[in-house]
Design a protein around this motif. Structure first.
Motif, short mmCIF file in Angstrom:
data_model
loop_
_atom_site.label_atom_id
_atom_site.label_comp_id
_atom_site.label_asym_id
_atom_site.label_seq_id
_atom_site.Cartn_x
_atom_site.Cartn_y
_atom_site.Cartn_z
N SER A 119 -4.66 -8.51 9.13
CA SER A 119 -3.23 -8.35 9.41
C SER A 119 -2.66 -7.08 8.81
O SER A 119 -1.89 -6.36 9.48
CB SER A 119 -2.45 -9.57 8.91
N LYS A 123 -1.11 -3.98 11.04
CA LYS A 123 0.28 -3.55 10.90
C LYS A 123 0.38 -2.10 10.44
O LYS A 123 1.32 -1.38 10.80
CB LYS A 123 1.02 -4.46 9.92
N PRO A 127 3.16 -0.55 13.10
CA PRO A 127 4.17 -1.30 12.36
C PRO A 127 5.04 -2.21 13.22
O PRO A 127 5.63 -3.17 12.70
CB PRO A 127 5.02 -0.20 11.71
N GLU A 170 3.73 -13.66 7.54
CA GLU A 170 3.57 -12.52 8.44
C GLU A 170 3.43 -12.92 9.91
O GLU A 170 3.38 -12.06 10.78
CB GLU A 170 2.33 -11.70 8.05
#
Length: 266
Positions: A119, A123, A127, A170
Motif C-alpha cells: 500500500s 500510494k 498519491p 488506508e
C-alpha cells in the motif's frame, strides 16, 4: 446491412474469425447505461471477459472505465480505453506494483498481507490512488464449483476469519466477486451474506465493488430488481457502487465463423 450482404461478407473472410455486430453491442451498452442512470452505479468493462479493443470507441463514452487483473490488462485499459482503471490481482509482484499503481485509479488487494506489503509503495507511485480489499463473503450460487470464487478452500478474497481491521486506516472500499452468469436474485443473497459478515465496517467506506458475473444483458434478467438492490445499498451506506460485467458486454453480439477443411467418416 441486410442478411444476404452479411453472408456475402462472411464468406470472404479468412477463418476462424469472430465477427462483431456493432448494433448488438450498442444495444447491450444501452441496457447497461440504463442501470447506471436509474441506480447511480458505475459500470466498468471487465477485460478478462471482453477485450476487443477495436470496439472500445463504441463503449467508452458510456461506461466509466475498465477493471484489469494485472499489469498488461491495466496498460490496455489505460492506452486503449482511456478512462478509469480498476486493478485487482490475487497477488501483485514487487517489480510491477509501481507501474500498475501509476496507471490505476483503484487498486484492490486480495489479502491484508498484500495490502500491508504494497500500500505505501503504491500510494507513493500515485498519491491519488484509491485502495481497496477483496472480500470473500463465503457465499455463492455459482452454477459450477470450478467457477465458484467463494468455494471451499478458495484463496480469492479475504474471509471474515482472515480480515484485519487495521487496514481500514488506508482502505477506501471493499470488492467482492461471487457470481458467474447469474441473476439479481443470486446477487441479493450474496449481499445478505456480505452485510451479515462485514456490515460493521461498511459505514465510512467510499465505495463497494459488486464484481462481475451479472448476466444483465441476457433475456429475462430482472434489471429492475438489480436497480432496487443497488439503490438500497447505496442509500444505506452512502457509498459509490461499481459493477464490472465482462460477458454481459459482448453477450450475443457476434458470430464465430469457421471453415470445414475435411470430413472423415469412421
Amino acid at each position: 446491412m441486410n442478411e444476404s450482404t452479411i453472408q456475402t461478407v462472411l464468406t470472404k473472410l479468412p477463418t476462424p474469425v469472430w465477427v462483431l455486430e456493432e448494433r448488438l453491442l450498442q444495444k447491450n451498452i444501452a441496457l447497461l447505461d440504463e442501470i447506471q442512470v436509474k441506480s447511480g452505479a458505475k459500470v466498468l468493462l471487465a477485460l478478462k471477459g471482453y477485450a476487443l479493443w477495436a470496439s472500445f470507441p463504441l463503449i467508452r463514452d458510456t461506461l466509466h472505465g475498465c477493471c484489469a487483473s494485472g499489469l498488461h490488462e491495466a496498460k490496455l485499459a489505460a492506452e486503449k480505453f482511456g478512462k478509469e482503471v480498476h486493478t485487482y490481482s490475487p497477488a501483485f509482484k514487487e517489480d510491477e506494483i509501481e507501474e500498475i499503481a501509476s496507471i490505476s485509479h483503484h487498486l484492490v488487494f486480495n489479502s491484508p498481507q498484500q495490502f500491508k506489503r504494497f500500500s505505501d509503495k503504491a500510494k507513493a507511485a500515485n498519491p491519488t490512488l484509491s485502495l481497496g480489499l477483496r472480500i470473500n463473503p463465503e457465499y455463492s450460487e455459482s452454477p459450477a464449483e470450478l467457477y465458484n470464487p467463494c468455494g471451499l478452500y478458495s484463496r480469492l478474497g479475504t474471509t471474515l476469519e482472515n480480515f484485519d481491521p487495521s487496514v481500514l486506516d488506508e482502505c477506501d472500499g471493499f470488492h467482492f466477486h461471487a457470481l458467474c452468469e447469474q441473476s439479481a436474485d443470486a446477487l441479493e443473497k450474496v449481499l445478505h451474506a456480505f452485510e451479515e459478515k462485514f456490515g460493521a465496517w461498511l459505514p465510512g467506506l467510499k465505495w463497494i465493488n459488486f464484481g462481475g458475473g451479472h448476466h444483465i444483458t441476457k433475456k429475462g434478467y430482472d434489471r429492475e430488481k438489480l436497480i432496487s438492490l443497488i439503490k438500497r445499498f447505496k442509500e444505506k451506506y452512502q457509498v459509490d457502487i461499481y459493477l464490472e460485467p465482462g460477458e454481459a458486454i459482448g453477450w450475443e453480439t457476434g458470430t464465430l465463423v469457421a471453415t470445414v477443411l475435411d470430413i472423415i467418416h469412421n
